[in-house]
Design a protein around this motif. Structure first.
Motif, PDB file in Angstrom:
ATOM      1  N   GLY A  93     -28.389  19.525 -16.716  1.00 29.38           N
ATOM      2  CA  GLY A  93     -29.565  20.031 -17.046  1.00 29.38           C
ATOM      3  C   GLY A  93     -30.270  19.469 -18.068  1.00 29.38           C
ATOM      4  O   GLY A  93     -31.379  19.800 -18.799  1.00 29.38           O
ATOM      5  N   ARG A 113     -32.993  16.399 -20.457  1.00 26.26           N
ATOM      6  CA  ARG A 113     -33.923  15.338 -19.839  1.00 26.26           C
ATOM      7  C   ARG A 113     -34.256  14.429 -20.493  1.00 26.26           C
ATOM      8  O   ARG A 113     -33.999  13.835 -22.256  1.00 26.26           O
ATOM      9  CB  ARG A 113     -35.821  16.351 -20.523  1.00 26.26           C
ATOM     10  N   LEU A 163     -26.135  18.626 -25.197  1.00 24.61           N
ATOM     11  CA  LEU A 163     -26.973  19.703 -24.206  1.00 24.61           C
ATOM     12  C   LEU A 163     -26.462  20.992 -24.784  1.00 24.61           C
ATOM     13  O   LEU A 163     -27.289  21.790 -24.868  1.00 24.61           O
ATOM     14  CB  LEU A 163     -26.100  19.887 -23.536  1.00 24.61           C
ATOM     15  N   ARG A 174     -33.352  30.459 -13.934  1.00 22.79           N
ATOM     16  CA  ARG A 174     -32.490  30.191 -14.054  1.00 22.79           C
ATOM     17  C   ARG A 174     -31.679  30.338 -12.284  1.00 22.79           C
ATOM     18  O   ARG A 174     -30.273  29.427 -12.195  1.00 22.79           O
ATOM     19  CB  ARG A 174     -31.654  31.165 -14.699  1.00 22.79           C
ATOM     20  N   ARG A 190     -31.910  28.403  -8.330  1.00 21.50           N
ATOM     21  CA  ARG A 190     -31.591  27.608  -7.905  1.00 21.50           C
ATOM     22  C   ARG A 190     -33.377  27.515  -7.092  1.00 21.50           C
ATOM     23  O   ARG A 190     -34.107  26.165  -6.802  1.00 21.50           O
ATOM     24  CB  ARG A 190     -30.260  26.648  -6.535  1.00 21.50           C
ATOM     25  N   ARG A 211     -37.509  26.197  -8.336  1.00 23.53           N
ATOM     26  CA  ARG A 211     -38.721  25.237  -7.861  1.00 23.53           C
ATOM     27  C   ARG A 211     -38.429  25.385  -6.441  1.00 23.53           C
ATOM     28  O   ARG A 211     -40.043  25.006  -6.582  1.00 23.53           O
ATOM     29  CB  ARG A 211     -37.349  24.640  -7.957  1.00 23.53           C
TER      30      ARG A 211
END
Length: 891
Positions: A325, A327, A448, A644, A646, A649
């Motif tokens: 998770g 970037r 992370l 948090r 799915r 999005r």
């Protein structure tokens, strides 16, 4: 929660060992050996009637024979002896004891009490604090104290460990010493009959020797006390936790999808995150995270650049980052051009930055200097694979040289791959303060962890946005529905009853009517107009579709009658014991493209009410897309909860799909949160499916399970909610002013209030001039733990919006013995009675919660404040000097 007398536990001036022994391999012998091996300044006094001396030290036959009163007693005698020993020690004046003995919770006293309860009863009159029973003991290496029966001593360090398992304690101590890891405190709490995680967190959170706190938890009792202490400690230093027992504890019966979905381990996750702690999953990961959090600069952001001399390690690191998770930073054109100038033509020209296998220290340093200048890069991971053509040590020295010039500008982590030959390079990195790891995925995992930790910390400091609409629930109407069901002996509300409760909380529900017979179902369907849905109505059937109890898109009255008759036959055959009350008929909700969601609440045995959000529908358990949070919620926390999952999005919109009204979802979550706060009888809530689209939300089906309340709605929560009952109105200078507890969303008006204060008022309040208050400080002012702190503001609403006129706050010690107050009133409002009203409200509040004394410090020149304090009964003491007067009011 209390830290009372814990200084005698953690820093004793004298120790008695009751049950000390010369017998090899006995607990009493091990404790004496460990104590004498340390460098404790005070005496160690063994107590045992069978020995004239133990380990060469004069032994005493009993507690009464001791020449001085021990500050700390260590008890390693049989269970039946412990309560009387505690009573003797307490009467003698001892204020702390470590009870190593096991079995007290299972054995019983002659009067029926467990020996553990008898021990606690004996300690209570003397305020004697007990660590244990059934524990390994306590080690404080920085004080030369080893009050344990561990087989090995602990190295001194900067990390405190609070551990629940004695057996794992010894293994962890052995592992830590072999890896060169030291501790400021090593605490085994065992059965935690008295001193528990909350007490230890409160004490160690204020101890400067402990720069980080590690917890190994098997279970928690007293969730509110634990979370309150954890939140306070986590504001001061990193708090990391390993929770044992992650596997499901076994299926449990639940009347709702929410109850079935809310696993215990996920609830612990939510609690740790809400408290600002970082959860890790094994001891290696724990100590890696501590190394990173305590040695490297603060996190600048989440965009990671990877610098490597090999493509394979770079790919492994990238995979670990993305799958975790994280970037990956995008390098700017100017950075690419600058790297072209210092790297071979064959470098990767992308992130990860592969500088080729023959990269020496100079090439590493040159590339790193370029990356740290890129504003699109927050943090950098440097990887190195050993080759025969360059020196791994020189590569590390090149990185260390650059990092030494950075200060706080960038965080750099490293992973030098390989075995023993990499030790000199790793030592060079460590000397430069660069956290380093042995594998790429280990380094990424540590990064992370940092990201996760700072996200949790940010939740403690972020200002929630304003609620998008006013909300005043009709609590009496909801309570009436619930009381009627409980009086009838039912714990599961019917669908119409559940929807009535939701309407009382202004949660949109589809229009629904009850029909007792198939004929009545036909008449209702005709009145509502097609299409309609028909559902079976039975308190014995929770999931109606499992028994063929749901029919959709009914287009006529005749069809409604026919499906209702078929339902009666089918349900009677599949569940003959179910009591059928009839049917519900509801207008079909036409929301093409709407998402099916679930919003719910359940009751966890440890943390009380919890909230759940995720993708809904009949396959909700199979989809298992859900997130959990603890109430109470504000809008910021509700948005975090939605984010948090799915499905979040998709809710944001894509291609030709419009974004969903997420504010409506979040407001619904806040309303369900308020429902479980207000109504202690509510055990489970299930809104599934909850339709959501760009036009808002609509509840199609709802279940609510209730039961007789054993505590108030606020008492059963693990985080104390906003105390609305403390709001009141006064009249000031012809204007209505509200006095109320401060809320997180008050931060903007609190900033404006402080900005309006004159310089003298700032100096009187903060004992110096403060030019600007950073967001972190303002968040600390407004986001308070109502369990241990209170701030009342005076506020009015004017055309330009809400306006703060004054504030009084008081912070109590963990024992609620003394609370220290501070007050400031708007410069234009002096002499109008507002300060007196605010301080009187705080006095009444502290008196009501049993605080012994309210204290404060006032600059001697602040005559107006000193006069107010005298008028309200405070006494003053000018002996401190330095122009400061101490004031105190005994409550």
């Amino acid at each position: 929660m209390t830290v009372r007398n814990l200084e005698h536990l953690f820093n004793p001036t004298s120790i008695a060992v009751v049950g000390a022994s010369n017998r090899p391999r006995s607990v009493g012998a091990a404790v004496m050996r460990n104590l004498l091996r340390g460098e404790l300044a005070g005496p160690v006094m063994p107590v045992n009637p069978k020995h004239p001396s133990v380990a060469g030290v004069l032994c005493y036959p009993n507690v009464d024979a001791l020449p001085i009163t021990p500050a700390l007693a260590i008890i390693c005698t049989p269970p039946a002896t412990v309560p009387d020993l505690i009573a003797q020690l307490g009467a003698r004046g001892t204020r702390a004891a470590i009870v190593l003995t096991a079995g007290l919770a299972r054995a019983h006293h002659d009067d029926g009490r467990t020996l553990q309860q008898a021990m606690l009863d004996a300690a209570k009159p003397h305020l004697l604090r007990i660590l244990g029973p059934n524990c390994l003991g306590l080690i404080v290496p920085t004080r030369g104290l080893d009050a344990s029966f561990a087989h090995i001593d602990a190295l001194p360090g900067r990390v405190a460990l609070i551990h629940q398992s004695g057996a794992l304690c010894t293994a962890l101590l052995d592992w830590a010493r072999s890896n060169g890891i030291g501790f400021s405190h090593f605490v085994s709490i065992g059965d935690a009959a008295d001193v528990d995680f909350g007490d230890a967190l409160d004490f160690l959170g204020a101890d400067p020797d402990a720069q980080a706190i590690l917890l190994y938890i098997e279970s928690i009792r007293g969730a509110r006390k634990f979370l309150s202490a954890a939140r306070a400690a986590a504001r001061n230093k990193p708090v990391l936790v390993v929770k044992a027992g992650r596997a499901a504890e076994g299926a449990r019966a639940a009347a709702s999808h929410t109850g079935a979905l809310a696993g215990a381990d996920e609830v612990y996750d939510a609690a740790f995150r809400r408290a600002g702690m970082l959860r890790v999953f094994d001891t290696d990961e724990m100590f890696d995270a501590v190394e990173t959090l305590t040695h490297a600069p603060k996190l600048k952001g989440e965009r990671l650049a990877i610098l490597t001399n090999g493509g394979g390690p770079g790919v492994l690191a990238t995979d670990a980052l993305i799958l975790g998770g994280g970037r990956l930073a995008t390098l700017s054109e100017s950075t690419l051009a600058a790297l072209d100038e210092v790297l071979p033509a064959t470098w990767s020209r992308a992130n990860p930055v592969d500088i080729i296998g023959d990269a020496n220290g100079e090439r590493y340093a040159n590339a790193l200097r370029v990356l740290v200048r890129d504003e699109g890069v927050d943090d950098i991971l440097v990887l190195h694979s050993p080759t025969a053509v360059v020196s791994s040590l020189a590569a590390a020295q090149g990185v260390a040289e650059v990092v030494g010039t950075l200060g706080e500008r960038r965080r750099v982590l490293a992973a030098w791959l390989g075995g023993d030959t990499m030790r000199p390079a790793r030592r060079a990195l460590a000397k430069a303060g660069i956290p380093n790891y042995q594998t790429p995925d280990g380094a990424v995992r540590a990064f992370l962890q940092i990201v996760g930790y700072h996200r949790n910390q940010a939740l403690l400091r972020e200002t929630p946005p304003s609620v998008p609409e006013a909300f005043e629930p009709n609590v009496p109407a909801a309570r009436s529905v619930i009381d009627s069901a409980l009086e009838a002996g039912r714990t599961l509300l019917t669908e119409p009853e559940a929807k009535a409760v939701l309407r009382a909380y202004d949660i949109p529900v589809v229009e629904t009517e009850i029909a007792r017979t198939p004929e009545e179902a036909a008449r209702v369907a005709e009145r509502l107009g097609p299409p309609v849905a028909v559902k079976i109505l039975s308190g014995d059937i929770s999931h109606k579709s499992d028994f063929g109890g749901v029919a959709l898109d009914i287009e006529s009255a005749d069809e409604a009658r026919a499906v209702a008759e078929a339902m009666l036959e089918r349900v009677g055959r599949l569940k003959p014991d179910a009591a059928l009350e009839g049917f519900t008929v509801q207008r079909m909700a036409r929301r093409p493209g709407a998402y099916e969601l679930i919003v719910g609440a359940a009751t966890d045995p440890t943390f009380g009410p919890i909230l759940l959000f995720g993708e809904g529908g009949t396959a909700v358990e199979v989809i298992a897309d859900k997130a959990i949070e603890l109430p109470p919620l504000n809008l910021k926390l509700a948005r975090e909860l939605v984010a948090r999952t799915r499905i979040a999005r998709r809710l944001a919109g894509f291609r030709d799909r419009a974004a969903v009204d997420v504010d409506a979802i979040c407001l619904c979550l806040m309303k369900v949160s308020q429902l479980v706060v207000d109504l202690a009888e509510v055990l489970e809530v299930d809104l599934n499916p909850l339709l959501a689209d760009e036009h808002g939300i609509l509840t199609l089906d709802a279940r609510i399970r209730v039961g007789n309340a054993v505590a108030s709605g606020t008492e059963r929560l693990s985080i104390r909610p906003y105390p609305r009952e403390l709001e009141e109105w006064i009249e000031l200078d012809g204007e209505d002013v509200q006095l109320r507890p401060i809320r997180p969303e008050d931060e903007p008006q609190h900033q404006a209030f402080l900005d309006r204060l004159e310089s003298d008022d700032i100096r009187f309040r903060f004992f110096g001039q403060v030019r600007q208050f950073p967001h972190s400080q303002l968040a600390r002012f407004t986001q308070i733990d109502y369990d241990r702190e209170m701030a009342f503001i005076a506020t009015v609403t004017r055309e330009e919006g809400p306006r703060t006129l004054g504030v009084v706050r008081a912070v109590s010690d963990p024992d609620n013995d003394r609370a220290e107050f501070a007050i400031v009133v708007g410069s234009a409002l002096k002499g109008k009675g507002l300060g007196g009203a605010l301080l009187a409200k705080m006095i009444n509040y502290c008196r009501g919660r049993g605080t012994r004394a309210l204290v404060g410090e006032v600059l001697a020149e602040n005559e107006r404040m000193l006069r107010l304090a005298r008028r309200l009964g405070f006494t003053s003491d000018r002996s401190r000097g330095g122009g400061v007067v101490s004031v105190e009011l005994l409550l």
